[in-house]
Design an enzyme around this catalytic site. Structure first.
Site, mmCIF file in Angstrom:
data_model
loop_
_atom_site.group_PDB
_atom_site.id
_atom_site.type_symbol
_atom_site.label_atom_id
_atom_site.label_comp_id
_atom_site.label_asym_id
_atom_site.label_seq_id
_atom_site.Cartn_x
_atom_site.Cartn_y
_atom_site.Cartn_z
ATOM 1 N N TYR A 33 0.879 -1.354 0.082
ATOM 2 C CA TYR A 33 -0.066 0.050 -0.048
ATOM 3 C C TYR A 33 0.827 1.155 -0.017
ATOM 4 O O TYR A 33 0.432 2.275 -0.338
ATOM 5 C CB TYR A 33 -1.009 0.057 1.272
ATOM 6 C CG TYR A 33 -2.170 -0.974 1.034
ATOM 7 C CD1 TYR A 33 -2.124 -1.972 -0.038
ATOM 8 C CD2 TYR A 33 -2.977 -0.924 2.130
ATOM 9 C CE1 TYR A 33 -3.250 -2.829 -0.036
ATOM 10 C CE2 TYR A 33 -4.158 -1.979 2.012
ATOM 11 C CZ TYR A 33 -3.965 -2.900 1.190
ATOM 12 O OH TYR A 33 -5.273 -3.837 1.119
ATOM 13 N N LYS B 230 2.613 -15.282 2.845
ATOM 14 C CA LYS B 230 2.537 -15.871 1.417
ATOM 15 C C LYS B 230 3.997 -16.263 1.102
ATOM 16 O O LYS B 230 4.615 -15.830 0.079
ATOM 17 C CB LYS B 230 1.965 -15.205 0.503
ATOM 18 C CG LYS B 230 1.584 -15.826 -0.951
ATOM 19 C CD LYS B 230 0.420 -16.507 -0.646
ATOM 20 C CE LYS B 230 0.030 -17.384 -1.909
ATOM 21 N NZ LYS B 230 -0.884 -18.457 -1.871
ATOM 22 N N ASP C 238 -3.960 -17.995 1.986
ATOM 23 C CA ASP C 238 -5.085 -18.442 1.316
ATOM 24 C C ASP C 238 -5.823 -19.450 2.271
ATOM 25 O O ASP C 238 -7.013 -19.303 2.408
ATOM 26 C CB ASP C 238 -4.852 -19.105 0.019
ATOM 27 C CG ASP C 238 -3.518 -19.829 -0.182
ATOM 28 O OD1 ASP C 238 -2.915 -19.546 0.860
ATOM 29 O OD2 ASP C 238 -3.137 -20.424 -1.056
ATOM 30 N N ASP D 206 -5.928 -6.151 5.644
ATOM 31 C CA ASP D 206 -7.003 -5.612 5.311
ATOM 32 C C ASP D 206 -8.229 -6.443 5.030
ATOM 33 O O ASP D 206 -9.297 -6.380 5.299
ATOM 34 C CB ASP D 206 -6.554 -4.577 4.217
ATOM 35 C CG ASP D 206 -7.698 -3.566 3.727
ATOM 36 O OD1 ASP D 206 -8.528 -3.502 4.493
ATOM 37 O OD2 ASP D 206 -7.276 -3.055 2.721
ATOM 38 N N ASP E 162 -11.767 -7.753 7.516
ATOM 39 C CA ASP E 162 -13.115 -7.409 7.137
ATOM 40 C C ASP E 162 -13.821 -8.902 7.302
ATOM 41 O O ASP E 162 -14.823 -8.969 7.706
ATOM 42 C CB ASP E 162 -13.050 -6.807 5.941
ATOM 43 C CG ASP E 162 -13.028 -5.328 6.109
ATOM 44 O OD1 ASP E 162 -12.678 -4.802 7.005
ATOM 45 O OD2 ASP E 162 -13.789 -4.666 5.139
#
Ligand code: NAD
Length: 355
Positions: free
Chosen positions: A135, A190, A222, A246, A250
């Site tokens: 980001y 990852k 994942d 992020d 959520d």
């Protein structure tokens, strides 16, 4: 202990008022000072994060934040929009660690979209690194593709990067949070595909040496997404980077069914923090007296625990919230047949009474 109280816009002032009432009902004296932020900051001083508000936030030991934003500001230039205030506060206060508990009180198990037996009693904490990762990584932009089969065509690109100190400091926050809970930490990465996250995994493993009482495991993102909806109660604390966090936080928020119940904390290296509900300013219900104040009240409890070193008082607030739910009191967002519908003010009063 000084608390900067920044109610903001929409339902912000209504819900923050309840949290302030609850703090005032404890056997502690807090020096609370209120300042405008977001759209309210723009109206009062022409900027979403007025100088005086930032100064107050910098001086205070903790910030209690409501929410910012309203559709009526959508036409303003981006730097003047209410949402810029929260980004400005994160940057100026160096808030690099975002803590989001996902708790599902057994009384609200019916509010989740998942089967009650999968989520009832859920109590996990997601810690998201907030100021690094793809980001913020440079370079980024749109350019002419320099190589490969699409050489010469336009491409968009971003840069994923994490420095060692950035990983170490978030790892310390996560291990220490795990020590205060079930002493289990899952680091989500990852590492099978990304160099950045192999490095992340190596550093987290190294920091673990300082916390032998915490059990650490590593999980690919994942798989973590799958486990969060399959068997979320198996987690205790999860730590991950900005982008994965992020998305996962959520997803975890939705396990609990109601956004009106979820607090959050954003901390700096010295545990100074900004505390706010996970939801926005809900302009659709602002001023109607129906907003759920519990996420904000629970954010105040997190503030006592993480920034003000008052764990016992934090426990008292959390117990009081459980008590009002057990009494069957519900704001409209969590209302079910057979319970008692109350408004924002009544819910706040009930928590004070339960204290
Ligand atoms: P929102 O979270 O404000 O609202 C989504 C839905 O949830 C709405 O139906 C709302 O009524 C409901 N809701 C939210 N909080 C509730 C509560 N406490 N009790 C009962 N119901 C509640 O999200 P949105 O509608 O996408 O955004 C509205 C504004 O909030 C936008 O301007 C957005 O930019 C801003 N926002 C701010 C923050 C923040 O201040 N950190 C975070 C997210 C969104």
């Amino acid at each position: 202990m000084k608390i900067a109280v920044l109610p903001g816009d929409g339902i912000g002032p209504e819900i923050v008022r309840q949290a302030v009432k609850v703090l005032n009902a404890l056997d502690e004296k807090f020096d609370m000072e209120t300042a405008p932020v977001g759209g309210a900051g723009y109206e009062a001083h022409g900027h979403p994060l007025p100088e005086g508000t930032l100064k107050l936030a910098l001086e205070a030991d903790a910030v209690l934040f409501g929410s910012v934003g309203d559709w009526k500001y959508d036409k303003l230039d981006r730097p003047l929009r209410p949402e810029q205030a929260i980004l400005g506060l994160r940057k100026n206060l160096n808030l690099f660690a975002n803590l989001r508990p996902a708790i599902l009180y057994p009384e609200l198990a019916g509010a989740s979209t998942l089967k009650p037996e999968v989520v009832s009693g859920l109590d996990i904490l997601i810690i998201r690194e907030l100021t690094g990762d793809i980001y913020f990584g440079q370079p980024r932009g749109v350019r002419e593709c320099p190589d490969g089969p699409f050489k010469g065509s336009r491409e968009g690109f971003d840069t994923m990067r994490y420095s060692e100190p950035e990983i170490r400091r978030i790892a310390h926050v996560a291990f220490q949070a795990a020590q205060k809970r079930g002493k289990r930490l899952t680091s989500v990465d990852k590492a099978n595909v990304l160099e950045t996250f192999q490095f992340w995994k190596d550093i987290v493993t190294d920091v673990h040496k300082e916390y032998p009482d915490v059990q650490l495991d590593h999980m690919y993102v994942d798989n973590a997404a799958m486990q969060l909806v399959r068997a979320p109660k198996k987690f205790d604390v999860i730590v991950t980077g900005n982008m994965f966090g992020d998305i996962l936080s959520d997803a975890a928020a939705m396990l609990t069914g109601s956004i009106g119940m979820l607090p959050s904390a954003s901390l700096d290296a010295n545990n100074k923090g900004l505390y706010e509900p996970s939801h926005g300013s809900a302009p659709d219900i602002a001023g109607k007296g129906v907003a759920n104040p519990l996420a904000t009240i629970l954010s105040a409890a997190m503030m006592l625990r993480f920034s003000l070193n008052k764990a016992e008082q934090a426990d008292r607030i959390e117990t009081a919230v459980k008590k009002v739910l057990a009494q069957g009191l519900r704001t409209p967002d969590i209302y079910e047949e057979g319970t008692t519908k109350v408004g924002t003010e009544e819910m706040g009063e009930a928590v004070v009474k339960a204290l």
